[in-house]
Design a protein around this motif. Structure first.
Motif: not given
Length: 383
Positions: A21-27
């Protein structure tokens, strides 16, 4: 390549739901448009209801979802071939800037499928959540998985490892850029500040206020090795010491029968899958984690972040987190007497200082630390 399309891929949907979830938010903050490819039909470690809800959440966010039949078994050759064809077609059509893949079979399929796309600028990132070959692993694991992973590293731009053993081994290959990232990041502050009605939740779980409860979270599978804790519990002559297992899996009936045969069925609680684990962490007294194999276990980090003392197995990942005698007790995977001794020590009062120590340890695995590393890594590969 003018676009910033990114493909996030894993064998099963729950791998993306729980760990990315956090990786996708960063992207998204970096201006990327994300697609997700995973098996949304079979194999997830959460409930199928949660998988369906997660798919709807992604679609509401405008994220394209591709239900890809990536299996969790290397013997399902047909599904592997079909997944390879689908991913290769996707990469050809979408011209992804980054393909970030996870899980062993998903990672292998994606990296083979992206070989041509890499020649036109696609960057392939693979997060190894724990190689299947490790110190103490079976010979068959080394014979099958080691050569496959080493071969695939030639088709990888960035290989992310999350424990020191995997990092050290991958660095010797000299085939791609190997990074160490301290796990997926735990929202330690959120976990510590979770609001919970202790009495009500313990009542719901069938736990008395006077009980001392060890918790395990995860699939009821051979790999998670819950049997050693059940056998250790039988050696502790105290009916108030109990064991709560949160999760489901193929060994549930066998473990229930074992508890019955050991005359401790009333001390082993099977709750099934629960969506409120972070609340449950606040109503138990200690955490047991006897796995045979781990990468860098999230459930263990979550337990440490709220200050629970630990009794766990001496395997890669666990030993990155728990220092024996300081954050808990660490024993061989099948050391029933050792687990019983450690659990007894924690029940006797050794757990408080261990819990305080674990809160301190978790600072370096905090989500803010990991997100800073991942933000720079993504930036470097978007340019």
């Amino acid at each position: 390549m003018a676009n910033n399309n990114v493909l996030m891929l894993a064998s099963v949907a729950s791998m993306i739901d729980l760990f990315n979830a956090d990786n996708m938010n960063i992207l998204e903050k970096l201006g990327c448009r994300i697609d997700v490819a995973a098996n949304f039909s079979n194999g997830s470690i959460t409930s199928q209801e949660r998988v369906a809800a997660y798919r709807r959440e992604l679609e509401v966010r405008g994220i394209n979802v591709y239900n890809t039949p990536i299996p969790r078994s290397i013997f399902k050759i047909g599904d592997i071939i079909n997944s390879y064809k689908q991913i290769r077609k996707l990469t050809k059509e979408k011209h992804y800037r980054i393909v970030h893949c996870h899980s062993p079979i998903g990672g292998v399929v994606a990296r083979f499928a992206c070989r041509k796309a890499r020649k036109t600028g696609t960057k392939v990132i693979y997060t190894a959540h724990g190689f299947h070959f490790f110190k103490g692993a079976s010979l068959i694991n080394w014979l099958i998985f080691y050569p496959i992973e080493r071969l695939c590293s030639h088709f990888t731009d960035v290989l992310i490892t999350i424990n020191q053993e995997d990092y050290s081994r991958a660095k010797t290959w000299h085939t791609c850029d190997v990074k160490y990232v301290p796990g997926i990041g735990v929202h330690t502050e959120e976990f510590r500040k979770e609001s919970v009605d202790r009495v009500a939740l313990r009542n719901e779980l069938g736990i008395k206020e006077s009980d001392f409860v060890f918790l395990s979270v995860g699939q009821l599978s051979v790999r998670k090795n819950h049997e050693v804790v059940i056998r250790a519990l039988a050696k502790i002559n105290n009916p108030k010491v109990k064991y709560l297992l949160v999760g489901f899996g193929e060994l549930e009936d066998k473990l229930k029968l074992l508890a019955k045969d050991l005359n401790i069925a009333d001390r082993v609680i099977f709750s099934g899958y629960r969506g409120d684990v972070r609340k449950i962490l606040h109503v138990v007294d200690a955490f047991a984690f006897p796995s045979l194999q781990e990468g860098l276990p999230v459930s263990l980090m979550e337990a440490m972040s709220v200050g629970l003392p630990i009794v766990c197995s001496a395997v890669r990942g666990n030993e990155d987190l728990v220092e024996n005698g300081k954050g808990g007790y660490v024993y061989g995977c099948h050391d029933v007497d050792g687990f019983a001794e450690g659990m007894s020590e924690i029940v006797a009062g050794k757990g408080y200082e261990m819990g305080r120590h674990n809160i301190s340890v978790m600072e370096k695995f905090d989500i803010n630390t990991v997100n800073k590393i991942m933000t720079e890594l993504y930036k470097d590969n978007i340019r």
